[in-house]
Design an enzyme around this catalytic site. Structure first.
Site, PDB file in Angstrom:
ATOM      1  N   GLU A  20       2.338   8.634  -7.493  1.00 10.88           N
ATOM      2  CA  GLU A  20       1.623   7.561  -6.812  1.00 10.88           C
ATOM      3  C   GLU A  20       0.185   7.474  -7.329  1.00 10.88           C
ATOM      4  OE1 GLU A  20       0.673   6.452  -2.106  1.00 10.88           O
ATOM      5  OE2 GLU A  20       1.319   8.479  -2.682  1.00 10.88           O
ATOM      6  N   LYS A  34       3.517  -0.751  -1.869  1.00 11.56           N
ATOM      7  CA  LYS A  34       3.936   0.227  -0.869  1.00 11.56           C
ATOM      8  C   LYS A  34       4.072  -0.440   0.487  1.00 11.56           C
ATOM      9  CE  LYS A  34       2.537   4.875   0.720  1.00 11.56           C
ATOM     10  NZ  LYS A  34       1.554   5.965   0.481  1.00 11.56           N
ATOM     11  N   CYS A  50       5.902   7.119  -1.915  1.00 13.91           N
ATOM     12  CA  CYS A  50       5.517   8.210  -1.029  1.00 13.91           C
ATOM     13  C   CYS A  50       5.974   8.039   0.413  1.00 13.91           C
ATOM     14  CB  CYS A  50       4.010   8.428  -1.106  1.00 13.91           C
ATOM     15  SG  CYS A  50       3.510  10.084  -0.541  1.00 13.91           S
TER      16      CYS A  50
END
Length: 686
Positions: A58, A127, A183
């Site tokens: 990330e 994300k 993540c």
């Protein structure tokens, strides 16, 4: 093994395998140019290793732990320039790169996965779930990508697809379809990768920063394994490593590759240098599993068919179908774990499944006895020790087991003495019935030439003996209030290596029917190692394990050589390998041959299960594998299904499958093997 490009058989791409990499670059604290250089260096390493897909942590281009520096224009411009340099470097590289960067769009900053292939950006995925608890403060800097679909973004001079609705699919390598999440997304109860998998992604990627605290590595591994199992996919996870800011946090650089719940590869942790972990994900196996598990497709329907909402971003991967080896451990014995702890666990479960199955049938049938033919071979030995454990569990004396040795025309002194020694050691009620007089009478009544003294050892000669043994056992069970315990195993059922009807195909309960021959050997070894019985019994079990597998129906030849089962039908090690991949995964014969070659070509390579005799550690080359695979296909698909269609009851033992027509395997009794033989002939080098 020597590499060759002579035939596409040797390429992983021919067989639906995709080489993926999980990357741990050496990070910086916000130096985007340095981060790009690290990314390019790893990409070049992956290219040399024939990687198809590489997943980075990330924000690996931007850096993760730089806090309010994310909101600085200079930092954002440096990130854009760094991405441009990665894109340019990728033009002559094989792998698709999935890198992390913070990107501004429409007055918001997004934490993104950027997908790059051969000099172009394929798309950008923002994300969805932004952690804002404990040490995390992502909502201070980033906007969620939730609900963003059908959009685009301008990045490094290109306008490219943007949104959480992206799948990436190679136009020239059908199984290469992947999805990206970031993540926290997979810590959520509803990970975006679930929808990606339901939409058709076979590989899911997670770009993670994920600082390390005690116990977190186990949690990550659990989540990766469970998501790859639940979403029936490959899962590639890469977390930040050395070089990130340690102002308040630390990083371990954990990287993992899972497939359908199984760990394929993992990185070292807390290293100081960049690291690339590679493994070959079997997308063909994943696709087959999805077809077999209706729940997966029901979930897609209940989720509103996500494939209708996702955009498929096509790209030309340009595979060369070269021989790049295989970066994936293939167990020689797929029914037998090759790690000591898993071997013990699986043997414990398999043995107790058999015990509980037979125990229930014995109690439910209100029988007084268990009746079993004891030959001194592997299968009857194992069935007998299972029966002994049943009596122990029920608190009944072992002499409620009636064991009969029934010598025929080729019974050896060794197996007969082992049978008697085992019956005495276990304390069962043993007896002997010589079947030769009855067999001679039957052969004479039939006008068989053996009755006139000719050495005519045909299938009739063999089956007269096998049939009489079973006939005696059933009548003895009638006479003495018992049920006949079947001793035939899964491997014999697969190959049709049993006498139909009044023969060893039939019993009141087939306790070994779900256990392949290779596993039976390890179950007996496990019983010895874990002291399931006494020392005298263990010594006899060792002797039986060392005896060559033989039906002992045909007398030894002039040279003294006994009838060998494996010389006739092939090594059980190979047959069980073929069986697993046919029944459990429905793989094409050419792919099974490819996997068998990598598993068996070098006896010194890879792990052997604990306790496997050194003398038995052999290798098989492709011509041998092909020859026995052809015979297996004929026996399995064309000549023996009718025997399986009439199987007695018996417990399923292994997730590798069973052959009961009421369970895992339903097939026509009058089928053909031609489709499988033709595929094998087309797929293998001549």
């Amino acid at each position: 093994m020597a590499k060759t490009k002579a035939h596409p058989f040797h390429s992983i791409h021919t067989h639906g395998l995709i080489r993926v990499g999980a990357c741990t670059p050496r990070a910086s604290v916000g130096d985007a140019a340095a981060n790009a250089a690290e990314t390019i260096a790893l990409a070049q390493e992956g290219d040399a290793a024939h990687a198809d897909l590489m997943v980075f942590p990330e924000l690996n281009i931007t850096s993760y732990a730089i806090d309010d520096l994310h909101l600085q224009t200079a930092q954002q411009r440096a990130t854009d320039a760094a991405i441009a340099s990665v894109v340019a470097a990728s033009a002559k590289l094989r792998p698709v790169l999935v890198v992390g960067a913070a990107l501004p769009r429409n007055g918001r900053l997004h934490n993104c996965a950027v997908v790059i292939a051969r000099g172009r950006i394929l798309g950008v995925v923002p994300k969805t779930f932004l952690p804002n608890y404990r040490e995390y403060y992502e909502k201070r800097w980033f906007a969620s990508g939730a609900g963003l679909a059908g959009l685009d973004i301008t990045l490094a001079g290109e306008t490219v697809p943007f949104g959480t609705d992206l799948l990436f699919a190679a136009s020239d390598l059908a199984p290469f379809v992947f999805h990206a999440e970031i993540c926290e997304d997979y810590w959520a109860p509803t990970p975006p990768s679930t929808m990606g998998a339901l939409a058709g992604a076979l590989i899911c990627c997670n770009l993670s920063a994920s600082n390390i605290v005690v116990g977190k590595a186990r949690e990550r591994a659990l989540l990766c394994a469970s998501q790859s199992a639940r979403a029936v996919c490959g899962y590639v996870f890469a977390a930040s490593g050395p070089g990130e800011s340690t102002t308040d946090l630390a990083w371990d650089g954990q990287a993992m590759i899972h497939e359908m719940g199984e760990l394929l590869a993992e990185s070292s942790r807390f290293g100081q240098e960049r690291e690339l972990v590679l493994a070959d994900v079997d997308t063909g196996r994943i696709a087959q599993e999805r077809m077999r598990v209706g729940t997966f497709n029901d979930s897609a329907r209940l989720a509103g068919d996500p494939e209708l909402r996702f955009r498929r971003i096509a790209f030309a991967h340009q595979p060369d179908f070269a021989d790049a080896g295989l970066l994936r451990e293939i167990r020689r014995f797929p029914f037998v774990p090759n790690t000591p702890e898993r071997l013990d666990d699986d043997c414990y479960e398999a043995f107790n499944i058999q015990v509980e199955g037979l125990l229930k049938r014995f109690v439910a049938s209100r029988s007084e006895r268990l009746v079993i033919g004891v030959s001194g071979g592997l299968d009857s030995t194992h069935a007998l020790i299972v029966a002994a454990k049943v009596m122990d569990r029920l608190g009944l004396p072992r002499d409620r087991i009636l064991g009969f040795t029934m010598p025929g025309f080729a019974t050896s002194d060794g197996t007969k003495s082992n049978a008697w020694a085992l019956m005495r050691a276990l304390g069962i009620d043993g007896d002997e019935i010589d079947i030769r007089p009855a067999a001679r009478q039957m052969l004479a009544d039939m006008g068989h030439p053996f009755a006139d003294g000719e050495p005519a050892y045909d299938v009739t000669f063999e089956n007269v003996q096998a049939g009489l043994r079973t006939d005696y056992l059933f009548r003895l069970a009638n006479q003495r209030g018992g049920i006949v315990v079947g001793t035939g195993d899964l491997s014999e059922l697969a190959l049709g290596w049993c006498t139909y009807g009044v023969g060893d195909q039939m019993s009141h309960y087939g306790v070994n029917a779900g256990v392949p021959k290779t596993l039976i050997q390890f179950l007996i070894r496990w019983c010895i190692r874990t002291n399931q019985y006494d020392g005298e019994t263990d010594s006899i079990l060792e002797s039986i394990l060392a005896t060559e597998i033989s039906p002992e129906l045909v007398p030894a030849g002039a040279d003294g050589a006994i009838q060998s089962t494996e010389a006739r039908i092939g090594p059980y090690a190979l047959n069980d390998f073929f069986l697993h991949y046919v029944v459990r995964h429905g793989m094409a014969p050419s792919k099974i041959a490819f996997l068998a070659l990598h598993a068996w070509h070098d006896a010194s390579a890879g792990r052997w299960p604990r306790g496997f005799p050194v003398a038995g550690r052999v290798a098989y080359d492709l011509p041998v594998i092909r020859a026995w695979l052809e015979k297996f296909l004929v026996r399995f698909f064309a000549t023996s299904q009718f025997k399986r269609s009439a199987l007695p009851n018996g417990p399923k033992v292994s997730s590798g499958g069973a052959l009961s027509p009421r369970g895992d395997w339903r097939a026509p009794s009058d089928g053909t093997a031609q489709v499988w033989l033709d595929e094998l002939a087309r797929g293998l080098p001549r």
